[in-house]
Design an enzyme around this catalytic site. Sequence first.
Site, PDB file in Angstrom:
ATOM      1  N   ASP A 178       0.790  -1.236   0.000  1.00  7.09           N
ATOM      2  CA  ASP A 178       0.000   0.000   0.000  1.00  7.09           C
ATOM      3  C   ASP A 178       0.822   1.285   0.000  1.00  7.09           C
ATOM      4  O   ASP A 178       0.315   2.354  -0.302  1.00  7.09           O
ATOM      5  CB  ASP A 178      -0.937   0.027   1.216  1.00  7.09           C
ATOM      6  CG  ASP A 178      -0.191   0.030   2.546  1.00  7.09           C
ATOM      7  OD1 ASP A 178       1.053  -0.053   2.550  1.00  7.09           O
ATOM      8  OD2 ASP A 178      -0.857   0.109   3.599  1.00  7.09           O
ATOM      9  N   HIS A 179       2.113   1.200   0.332  1.00 13.03           N
ATOM     10  CA  HIS A 179       2.910   2.418   0.523  1.00 13.03           C
ATOM     11  C   HIS A 179       3.644   2.903  -0.729  1.00 13.03           C
ATOM     12  O   HIS A 179       4.058   4.061  -0.783  1.00 13.03           O
ATOM     13  CB  HIS A 179       3.942   2.188   1.631  1.00 13.03           C
ATOM     14  CG  HIS A 179       3.453   2.528   3.003  1.00 13.03           C
ATOM     15  ND1 HIS A 179       2.316   1.971   3.542  1.00 13.03           N
ATOM     16  CD2 HIS A 179       3.944   3.356   3.958  1.00 13.03           C
ATOM     17  CE1 HIS A 179       2.134   2.441   4.760  1.00 13.03           C
ATOM     18  NE2 HIS A 179       3.106   3.294   5.030  1.00 13.03           N
ATOM     19  N   ASP A 213       3.838  -0.703  11.362  1.00 10.08           N
ATOM     20  CA  ASP A 213       3.359   0.612  10.970  1.00 10.08           C
ATOM     21  C   ASP A 213       2.768   1.256  12.215  1.00 10.08           C
ATOM     22  O   ASP A 213       2.081   0.584  13.006  1.00 10.08           O
ATOM     23  CB  ASP A 213       2.299   0.514   9.865  1.00 10.08           C
ATOM     24  CG  ASP A 213       1.947   1.880   9.305  1.00 10.08           C
ATOM     25  OD1 ASP A 213       2.504   2.247   8.251  1.00 10.08           O
ATOM     26  OD2 ASP A 213       1.132   2.582   9.920  1.00 10.08           O
ATOM     27  N   SER A 227       6.296   7.838  12.729  1.00 10.14           N
ATOM     28  CA  SER A 227       6.191   6.520  12.125  1.00 10.14           C
ATOM     29  C   SER A 227       6.975   5.459  12.879  1.00 10.14           C
ATOM     30  O   SER A 227       7.886   5.742  13.647  1.00 10.14           O
ATOM     31  CB  SER A 227       6.695   6.604  10.681  1.00 10.14           C
ATOM     32  OG  SER A 227       6.922   5.334  10.145  1.00 10.14           O
ATOM     33  N   ARG A 276       8.931   3.482  11.382  1.00  8.20           N
ATOM     34  CA  ARG A 276      10.006   3.049  10.477  1.00  8.20           C
ATOM     35  C   ARG A 276      11.332   2.858  11.200  1.00  8.20           C
ATOM     36  O   ARG A 276      11.912   3.779  11.765  1.00  8.20           O
ATOM     37  CB  ARG A 276      10.130   4.005   9.293  1.00  8.20           C
ATOM     38  CG  ARG A 276      10.695   5.358   9.579  1.00  8.20           C
ATOM     39  CD  ARG A 276      10.518   6.271   8.373  1.00  8.20           C
ATOM     40  NE  ARG A 276       9.119   6.514   8.109  1.00  8.20           N
ATOM     41  CZ  ARG A 276       8.647   7.685   7.676  1.00  8.20           C
ATOM     42  NH1 ARG A 276       9.449   8.685   7.447  1.00  8.20           N
ATOM     43  NH2 ARG A 276       7.362   7.845   7.454  1.00  8.20           N
TER      44      ARG A 276
END
Length: 755
Positions: free
Chosen positions: A95-96, A160, A643, A645
């Site tokens: 999706d990213h 996420d 985020s 990440r």
Amino acid sequence: MAFDLDMIKKVYDRYSTRVAAARKATGKHLTLTEKILYAHLSEGDAKTAFGRGVDYVDFAPDRVAMQDATAQMALLQFMQAGRPQVAVPSTVHCDHLIQAKIGAVEDLSTAKDVNKEVYDFLASVSDKYGLGFWKPGAGIIHQVVLENYAFPGGMMIGTDSHTPNAGGLGMIAIGVGGADACDVMAGLPWELKFPKLIGVKLTGKLSGWTSAKDVILKVAGILTVKGGTGAIVEYFGEGARSLSATGKGTICNMGAEIGATTSIFGYDEKSAAYLSGTKRADIAELANAVAEHLTGDPEVYANPEQYFDQVIEINLSELEPHVNGPFTPDLAWPISKFATAVRENGWPVKLEVGLIGSCTNSSYEDITRSASIAKQAIDKHLKTKAEFTITPGSELVRYTVERDGYLETFEDMGGVVLANACGPCIGQWARHTDDPTRKNSIITSFNRNFAKRQDGNPNTHAFVASPEIVTAFAIAGDLTFNPLTDTLTNEKGEQVKLDEPLGIEMPVKGYAVEDAGYQAPAEDGSKVEVKVDPKSSRLQLLDPFSAWEGTDITGLKLLIKAKGKCTTDHISMAGPWLKFRGHLDNISNNMLIGAINYFNNTADSVKNELTGEYGPVPATQRDYKAHGIGSIVVGDENYGEGSSREHAAMEPRHLGVRAILVKSFARIHETNLKKQGMLGITFADNNDYDKIQEDDIIDITGLTTFAPGKQLTVVLHHKDGSTDSFAVNHTYNAQQIEWFKAGGALNIIRRQMAS
């Protein structure tokens, strides 16, 4: 038929025993949060009570979910773990990597071509190791999880930060880094400091223009971007039970913006209806049998102050629609005060773009409420003044709202439907603008609005509101417009007023889809070959990080002293950099390029102590690494906000940064640093931040006796020959210290699997 039904049955079968054990161990009534946490202890039945905000606890999550940007690094790490298959149900969602530029069909086609190498890698890894794979176009991870995998009383981790979206269906769902996901997929316990508890009591009932989005916008204003750190937010009360399951998901999703570990609602009639509506009536039936354990004890909600660390009460009947921003998701404005704020602060009044959708607000209910406003624009002869985009959350929602005519309504009022993907929300937006240096305003129904977040432009003032408020603003093209009270001039010169939005929680004719986008893994993955081209610019197999040398760390250069807000977007930008998420060396070229240097108030400009010249942060650090010199990064409050990440932790580690010293850390980022064997420390006295000078040589001592709760010491050797030293704190427990010594948690996993 639901996914993983046998696993869910096993979870529910043990609930009564686990909850009883928890009550006995704690000697008190339990919140919903506590029931789920104690029901998922790695050790089994609880034998002792855990201290909130104190004790580190091992849990056994039920499943793992990963989006394509973070899954690359998570699975590259998992490939090193030595397991033939994942130990728990796990999924990958593409999706990213889909950039919003023209429209859904063209953008998806381009993404499949540009990202073919990455999609093929993720599909083959999923095939080999037994993961479910959701193809590009299937939808945004959190909406797909809510529709297919979330179940009341379960526990999930996801790579996420908006994984908490699943809390709308009563699941403890927590955003983590890929190394944490790797642990759980490898069958190891997952560690978390037992969270504090914030209770939010909702009374009354929403009406008119006010929506579930406004609940979390209000809460964000109360708690700020760090007020929920280290805590789980549990919503309860009659108001909570009146909200739709997807509305609850919206609230839990954006709980990431207050720093909360996760957020959750209890199981109720709305939850059961949504499960049934998404063809999971069998799960609702199982949940009904243990329903008493899928909500907090009545005694808790009768006297919440005795059971929560903090209690907030919001009357939904009195709640106004809110607009939050700009530049931070916790600057909360009731709609009645927003126009004044716009004028007094000199924010651009003209609205250039309105964007609805994203993982936060793309449900059927959201779309129908917004479409009811769009339909009025058509019927009342109003010309939409701003650009307007719609991002469906999943193919299930997109197909259904198209069938029911809502996408056509948006197109008729001038809207552009984008692909079922994150798109502009995460900076995957090729925005059309005639002057990127012009101060401008946009408004979204997304979750984050940090500077440069959506379009990479520091001059963009981004605001956050509900989809229906965003739609109304897009029609008006004016941020001083209040849709609750003001009129607009239509194409006939008449003054017309927008009526209150009307929506439908779930489609009357039921959800429908031709191809949801799911690909099951191979029954036998042993023969599947995962190929990574050594010449690839997008994928790179990992080499283990080196172990700690066993001494104090001395002679460090100051790489950067970051000033003010330093989110994961500042540390490792998204947008165009997403294409390198599977290539650690290439993506490291974005390390800290968004952080503001304290000494020159400039981004991506630091002094290279070897040359005396100023240059980009990554290039400076690469020079230090080439000369065998370690460095340190110094930061401000809530460092690493945003985020999940882990690249923001892996990049400094890869380039030779030895320590991160800040006033305070955001939860996920601190854990990510620890997992990668990095030293993350905080000032014992925040005033010591001011002592650090640009040309300092820095030592960190006390590491040879590194122990939980024991302070370390930082020594500054100034250019004039003087020194300063001060104590610094850390939150490492015994296991995390072993991660540091081994050079990262993955090194320990590999050792364990080999033995």
